[in-house]
Scaffold this motif. Sequence first.
Motif, short mmCIF file in Angstrom:
data_model
loop_
_atom_site.label_atom_id
_atom_site.label_comp_id
_atom_site.label_asym_id
_atom_site.label_seq_id
_atom_site.Cartn_x
_atom_site.Cartn_y
_atom_site.Cartn_z
N ALA A 35 -37.55 -21.76 153.12
CA ALA A 35 -38.10 -22.51 154.26
C ALA A 35 -38.34 -21.57 155.43
CB ALA A 35 -37.16 -23.64 154.66
N TRP A 36 -37.40 -20.68 155.69
CA TRP A 36 -37.57 -19.73 156.80
C TRP A 36 -38.66 -18.70 156.49
CZ3 TRP A 36 -35.82 -19.21 161.71
CH2 TRP A 36 -34.93 -20.20 162.14
N VAL A 37 -38.68 -18.18 155.30
CA VAL A 37 -39.71 -17.19 154.94
C VAL A 37 -41.10 -17.83 155.01
CG1 VAL A 37 -40.59 -15.73 153.06
CG2 VAL A 37 -38.14 -15.79 153.55
N THR A 38 -41.21 -19.05 154.51
CA THR A 38 -42.49 -19.77 154.57
C THR A 38 -42.91 -20.01 156.01
OG1 THR A 38 -42.05 -20.84 152.46
CG2 THR A 38 -43.70 -21.87 153.87
N GLY A 39 -41.96 -20.41 156.85
CA GLY A 39 -42.27 -20.64 158.26
C GLY A 39 -42.74 -19.39 158.97
N VAL A 40 -42.10 -18.27 158.69
CA VAL A 40 -42.50 -17.00 159.31
C VAL A 40 -43.90 -16.60 158.85
CG1 VAL A 40 -42.00 -14.53 159.40
CG2 VAL A 40 -40.16 -16.18 159.73
N TRP A 41 -44.17 -16.70 157.56
CA TRP A 41 -45.50 -16.34 157.05
C TRP A 41 -46.56 -17.31 157.56
CZ3 TRP A 41 -47.46 -12.04 155.32
CH2 TRP A 41 -46.59 -11.05 154.85
N LEU A 42 -46.20 -18.56 157.77
CA LEU A 42 -47.15 -19.51 158.33
C LEU A 42 -47.49 -19.14 159.78
CD1 LEU A 42 -48.87 -22.03 158.06
CD2 LEU A 42 -46.85 -23.38 158.66
N LEU A 43 -46.50 -18.72 160.54
CA LEU A 43 -46.78 -18.26 161.91
C LEU A 43 -47.64 -17.01 161.90
CD1 LEU A 43 -43.34 -18.91 163.63
CD2 LEU A 43 -45.43 -20.27 163.78
N LEU A 44 -47.39 -16.10 160.96
CA LEU A 44 -48.26 -14.93 160.82
C LEU A 44 -49.69 -15.34 160.45
CD1 LEU A 44 -45.91 -12.43 158.96
CD2 LEU A 44 -46.74 -12.25 161.31
N LEU A 45 -49.80 -16.37 159.62
CA LEU A 45 -51.13 -16.87 159.26
C LEU A 45 -51.86 -17.42 160.48
CD1 LEU A 45 -53.25 -17.60 157.11
CD2 LEU A 45 -52.00 -19.73 156.76
N VAL A 46 -51.15 -18.14 161.33
CA VAL A 46 -51.77 -18.66 162.55
C VAL A 46 -52.26 -17.50 163.43
CG1 VAL A 46 -51.31 -19.91 164.70
CG2 VAL A 46 -50.52 -20.84 162.53
N VAL A 47 -51.42 -16.48 163.58
CA VAL A 47 -51.81 -15.30 164.37
C VAL A 47 -53.02 -14.63 163.73
CG1 VAL A 47 -51.09 -12.98 165.07
CG2 VAL A 47 -49.53 -14.91 165.35
N GLU A 48 -53.01 -14.50 162.43
CA GLU A 48 -54.13 -13.87 161.72
C GLU A 48 -55.42 -14.65 161.93
OE1 GLU A 48 -56.98 -12.95 158.64
OE2 GLU A 48 -55.85 -14.82 158.64
N LEU A 60 -56.25 -8.34 158.64
CA LEU A 60 -55.04 -8.93 158.05
C LEU A 60 -55.37 -9.94 156.95
CD1 LEU A 60 -53.08 -9.53 161.37
CD2 LEU A 60 -52.79 -7.64 159.77
N ASP A 61 -56.26 -9.61 156.07
CA ASP A 61 -56.70 -10.55 155.04
C ASP A 61 -55.63 -10.86 153.99
OD1 ASP A 61 -59.15 -10.93 156.19
OD2 ASP A 61 -60.14 -9.37 155.01
N PHE A 62 -54.56 -10.10 153.93
CA PHE A 62 -53.51 -10.33 152.93
C PHE A 62 -52.57 -11.48 153.33
CE2 PHE A 62 -51.67 -7.45 155.96
CZ PHE A 62 -50.36 -7.88 156.09
N VAL A 63 -52.53 -11.83 154.61
CA VAL A 63 -51.57 -12.83 155.09
C VAL A 63 -51.77 -14.20 154.43
CG1 VAL A 63 -50.71 -14.06 157.14
CG2 VAL A 63 -51.15 -11.60 157.24
N PRO A 64 -53.00 -14.74 154.32
CA PRO A 64 -53.15 -16.03 153.66
C PRO A 64 -52.69 -16.03 152.20
CG PRO A 64 -55.16 -15.47 154.83
CD PRO A 64 -54.28 -14.26 154.87
N VAL A 65 -52.94 -14.94 151.51
CA VAL A 65 -52.53 -14.85 150.10
C VAL A 65 -51.01 -14.84 149.98
CG1 VAL A 65 -52.63 -13.44 148.02
CG2 VAL A 65 -54.66 -13.68 149.46
N VAL A 66 -50.37 -14.05 150.80
CA VAL A 66 -48.89 -13.97 150.75
C VAL A 66 -48.29 -15.32 151.14
CG1 VAL A 66 -46.85 -12.87 151.74
CG2 VAL A 66 -48.85 -11.49 151.15
N HIS A 67 -48.80 -15.93 152.21
CA HIS A 67 -48.27 -17.24 152.59
C HIS A 67 -48.46 -18.26 151.47
CE1 HIS A 67 -47.29 -20.94 154.58
NE2 HIS A 67 -48.52 -21.39 154.33
N GLY A 68 -49.60 -18.22 150.80
CA GLY A 68 -49.83 -19.15 149.70
C GLY A 68 -48.81 -19.01 148.58
N TRP A 69 -48.51 -17.78 148.21
CA TRP A 69 -47.52 -17.56 147.15
C TRP A 69 -46.10 -17.90 147.61
CZ3 TRP A 69 -48.36 -17.53 142.24
CH2 TRP A 69 -49.62 -17.18 141.77
N VAL A 70 -45.79 -17.56 148.84
CA VAL A 70 -44.46 -17.89 149.38
C VAL A 70 -44.31 -19.41 149.46
CG1 VAL A 70 -43.02 -17.76 151.45
CG2 VAL A 70 -44.14 -15.71 150.60
#
Length: 123
Positions: A35-48, A60-70
Motif C-alpha cells: 500500500a505504501w509503495v503503491t502510494g509513493v509510485w502513484l505520487l511520482l506518477l502525478v508528478v510525472e 520520466l516515461d518509466f513511472v507509469p509502467v512501474v506504478h502499474g506493476w506495483v
Amino acid sequence: MSDPSPDVAGTRPAPVRGKDPAKIPGALLRYRVLAWVTGVWLLLLVVELIVKYGFGVDSLDFVPVVHGWVYFVYLIMAIDLGIRVRWPAAKFVVTLIAGTIPFLSFYVEHIRTREVKAQYGLS
C-alpha cells in the motif's frame, strides 16, 4: 448437531476451515508494504504527469509502467489479506481502488490495519 454460533466469549469469529489465523500477520505486513509503495509510485506518477503535460518534458516515461506493476502486486496482496480476514465486498472494492487515488492508499492502509489488528488481537 453443533451450534454454528461464535465462540463462548463472542468476540472473535470462529476459525474458517483451511484458513490459518497465524498467517494473518504476514498477509497484513505484505499488504501494508505494498500500500505504501503503491502510494509513493502513484505520487511520482502525478508528478510525472504534471511535468509531462505542464512543462512538456518527456524524461520520466518509466513511472507509469512501474506504478502499474506495483499496483498489480498491491491488488494481489490486498485480495490475499481480504480473503484471510473475510472482508465484505464493499470493503474489498474500496481497498482495491485506494491504490488509484493519490493519498488514499495511505489512509485506507491505516484504517484496514487498525481494523485487522483489533479483530485478531494483533499488536
